[in-house]
Design a protein around this motif. Structure first.
Motif, PDB file in Angstrom:
ATOM      1  N   THR A 224      93.269 111.131  51.385  1.00 22.93           N
ATOM      2  CA  THR A 224      93.084 109.862  52.415  1.00 22.93           C
ATOM      3  C   THR A 224      93.483 110.558  53.822  1.00 22.93           C
ATOM      4  O   THR A 224      94.522 111.356  54.029  1.00 22.93           O
ATOM      5  N   PHE A 225      92.975 109.886  54.721  1.00 23.93           N
ATOM      6  CA  PHE A 225      93.531 109.491  56.296  1.00 23.93           C
ATOM      7  C   PHE A 225      94.354 108.514  56.092  1.00 23.93           C
ATOM      8  O   PHE A 225      94.029 107.245  55.931  1.00 23.93           O
ATOM      9  N   MET A 226      95.690 108.465  56.595  1.00 23.20           N
ATOM     10  CA  MET A 226      96.685 107.081  57.080  1.00 23.20           C
ATOM     11  C   MET A 226      97.013 107.192  58.591  1.00 23.20           C
ATOM     12  O   MET A 226      96.973 108.177  59.126  1.00 23.20           O
ATOM     13  N   ARG A 227      96.983 105.832  58.898  1.00 19.31           N
ATOM     14  CA  ARG A 227      97.384 105.651  60.322  1.00 19.31           C
ATOM     15  C   ARG A 227      98.432 104.423  60.413  1.00 19.31           C
ATOM     16  O   ARG A 227      98.555 103.829  59.368  1.00 19.31           O
ATOM     17  N   CYS A 300      97.256 111.897  45.581  1.00 22.99           N
ATOM     18  CA  CYS A 300      96.665 111.925  46.538  1.00 22.99           C
ATOM     19  C   CYS A 300      97.211 113.053  47.691  1.00 22.99           C
ATOM     20  O   CYS A 300      98.359 113.189  48.039  1.00 22.99           O
ATOM     21  N   LEU A 301      96.167 113.677  48.258  1.00 24.37           N
ATOM     22  CA  LEU A 301      96.648 114.446  49.404  1.00 24.37           C
ATOM     23  C   LEU A 301      96.523 113.709  50.484  1.00 24.37           C
ATOM     24  O   LEU A 301      95.535 113.125  50.929  1.00 24.37           O
ATOM     25  N   VAL A 302      97.681 113.496  51.189  1.00 21.67           N
ATOM     26  CA  VAL A 302      97.845 112.842  52.331  1.00 21.67           C
ATOM     27  C   VAL A 302      97.547 113.429  53.737  1.00 21.67           C
ATOM     28  O   VAL A 302      98.169 114.177  53.885  1.00 21.67           O
ATOM     29  N   GLY A 303      96.679 112.676  54.462  1.00 22.54           N
ATOM     30  CA  GLY A 303      96.542 113.025  55.998  1.00 22.54           C
ATOM     31  C   GLY A 303      96.998 112.038  56.710  1.00 22.54           C
ATOM     32  O   GLY A 303      97.037 110.928  56.528  1.00 22.54           O
ATOM     33  N   LEU A 304      97.489 112.480  58.028  1.00 22.34           N
ATOM     34  CA  LEU A 304      97.715 111.494  59.016  1.00 22.34           C
ATOM     35  C   LEU A 304      96.879 111.564  60.241  1.00 22.34           C
ATOM     36  O   LEU A 304      96.690 112.653  60.809  1.00 22.34           O
ATOM     37  N   MET A 305      96.595 110.375  60.790  1.00 26.12           N
ATOM     38  CA  MET A 305      95.965 110.397  62.080  1.00 26.12           C
ATOM     39  C   MET A 305      96.738 111.052  63.128  1.00 26.12           C
ATOM     40  O   MET A 305      95.907 111.703  63.971  1.00 26.12           O
ATOM     41  N   TYR A 370     104.034 103.771  55.130  1.00 27.86           N
ATOM     42  CA  TYR A 370     103.627 104.685  56.141  1.00 27.86           C
ATOM     43  C   TYR A 370     104.934 105.566  56.402  1.00 27.86           C
ATOM     44  O   TYR A 370     104.543 106.903  56.590  1.00 27.86           O
ATOM     45  N   ASP A 371     106.076 105.267  56.499  1.00 29.89           N
ATOM     46  CA  ASP A 371     106.941 106.279  56.506  1.00 29.89           C
ATOM     47  C   ASP A 371     107.218 107.105  55.605  1.00 29.89           C
ATOM     48  O   ASP A 371     107.589 108.140  55.573  1.00 29.89           O
ATOM     49  N   TYR A 372     107.102 106.631  54.208  1.00 30.98           N
ATOM     50  CA  TYR A 372     107.064 107.281  53.042  1.00 30.98           C
ATOM     51  C   TYR A 372     105.859 108.292  53.174  1.00 30.98           C
ATOM     52  O   TYR A 372     105.969 109.414  52.844  1.00 30.98           O
TER      53      TYR A 372
END
Length: 387
Positions: A224-227, A300-305, A370-372
């Motif tokens: 996922t991409f998170m923002r 989940c493999l985490v992506g960040l905006m 989101y901090d996590y």
């Protein structure tokens, strides 16, 4: 005859005012006033002089009423606690630690209770069937068995992922077919994953979508991409006011401020925590935050905006997506860096503004989540160390 028409217009105005103010939500009242005046003024060119004068003064009176409502709302809100940048983490910690504390959000039934401490992600049980059908992040990707499973968070590069993979790498993506609960049910009934007709599944309904996999011959591999929650909320506000093709399109958002929206019933509340924990409608508690954290950490493999380029490189390497030709690489770089779909310029919300504080209070669990996610993003670098 003229006097009779004037009396009729006055009675109509009185009816409109009563209709406009017959609402418990001040923001809806303000929106109704603005819409009424806008529509009425647009029709003035069809009226005679006397009627134009009557309509003009009626709108002036209504706008004065709007000013009174805004001032009243400001005075009422001025007594609320404003969370400074330095105090945000302390506030979040206090809500979790104090057994008697509760935070009830405006215009919703959502209540965050601190009667139970947030469990650590390792101690939380991830709901089934998600826990069984979605592989753990530390397991190697198995071609032919594992299927990329994209958790699409609105206004967080979801369309960019779809466009790059579909248009540049020719990946077959289940997108529209899995966008709704009904679509996911049809996909499950027709065994879409098992049919081999798609290379990737994407949906907002993370837990319902997990039922498409059997956990044995076909496993989902979540990414996922998170923002940042407030940046995402601001983007969503501006987008939904113009995106007529979206089911959630709301043209009325063009006529209100983001601060009014943040106080209204229209705003989302902790969207990421809700959909990661599968509590879409009910009350949210610290337990749901714990489940959301556990899902991200274990599955989940985490992506960040804010780290879009590095995130994409991780996705590409993890799933083995190839961009063989110069044309494919140029297509990817263009969509990733400057020509992504859904691009919409808008003003930012300053951190010290009332709108920021309102959005923060509405998304306090997502802020902690989101901090996590940022921590996980750093930790998951270990999955991509050079051989």
């Amino acid at each position: 005859m003229v006097a009779a028409k004037d009396n009729q217009q006055v009675r109509l105005l009185r009816t409109q005012v009563i209709h406009i103010y017959d609402d418990d939500d001040d923001d809806d009242v303000c929106l109704n006033i603005c819409n009424y005046c806008r529509k009425t003024l647009l029709k003035m060119r069809y009226y005679d002089r006397r009627k134009r004068r009557t309509v003009f003064f009626s709108c002036v009176l209504l706008l004065l009423l709007l000013m009174v409502l805004l001032v009243t709302t400001f005075v009422r809100e001025s007594g609320s606690v404003i969370v400074t940048d330095d105090g945000r983490q302390q506030l979040a910690a206090a809500i979790v630690a104090d057994e008697s504390a509760q935070l009830q959000y405006n215009s919703t039934d959502t209540i965050i209770s601190s009667s139970a401490a947030v469990s650590t992600p390792s101690a939380v049980t991830i709901p089934e069937p998600f826990n069984t059908t979605i592989a753990n992040i530390n397991e190697p990707f198995e071609t032919g068995r594992d299927v990329p499973y994209f958790f699409h968070i609105p206004r967080a590069a979801g369309s960019t992922v779809k466009d790059i993979l579909g248009r540049c790498a020719y990946v077959r993506i289940a997108w529209n077919a899995t966008a709704t609960m009904e679509g996911l049910k049809r996909a499950r009934d027709t065994q879409l994953v098992q049919s081999g007709q798609v290379d990737m599944i994407t949906t907002q309904y993370l837990h319902e979508g997990a039922t498409l996999f059997d956990g044995q011959e076909h496993r989902g591999r979540c990414f996922t991409f998170m923002r940042h929650p407030i940046e995402r909320a601001v983007s969503l506000f501006h987008y939904l006011g113009i995106a007529s093709h979206e089911p959630t399109y709301d043209p009325q958002l063009r006529y209100i401020s983001i601060e009014m929206w943040a106080r209204s019933k229209r705003i989302e509340h902790n969207w990421m925590t809700r959909f990661l924990s599968n509590e879409l409608l009910g009350d949210l508690t610290p337990r749901h935050l714990g489940i959301a954290k556990a899902v991200l950490r274990q599955k989940c493999l985490v992506g960040l905006m804010e780290e879009k380029s590095e995130s994409w490189l991780r996705f590409q390497k993890f799933f083995g997506w190839q961009f063989y030709t110069q044309e494919m690489r140029e297509c990817r770089d263009e969509l990733l860096n400057w020509k992504w779909s859904g691009k919409h310029r808008h003003d930012l919300v300053p951190e010290d503004s009332p709108a920021w504080e309102l959005l923060y209070k509405q998304n306090i669990l997502d802020m902690e989540l989101y901090d996590y996610a940022r921590q996980l993003f750093v930790e998951q670098r270990s999955l991509f160390k050079s051989d």
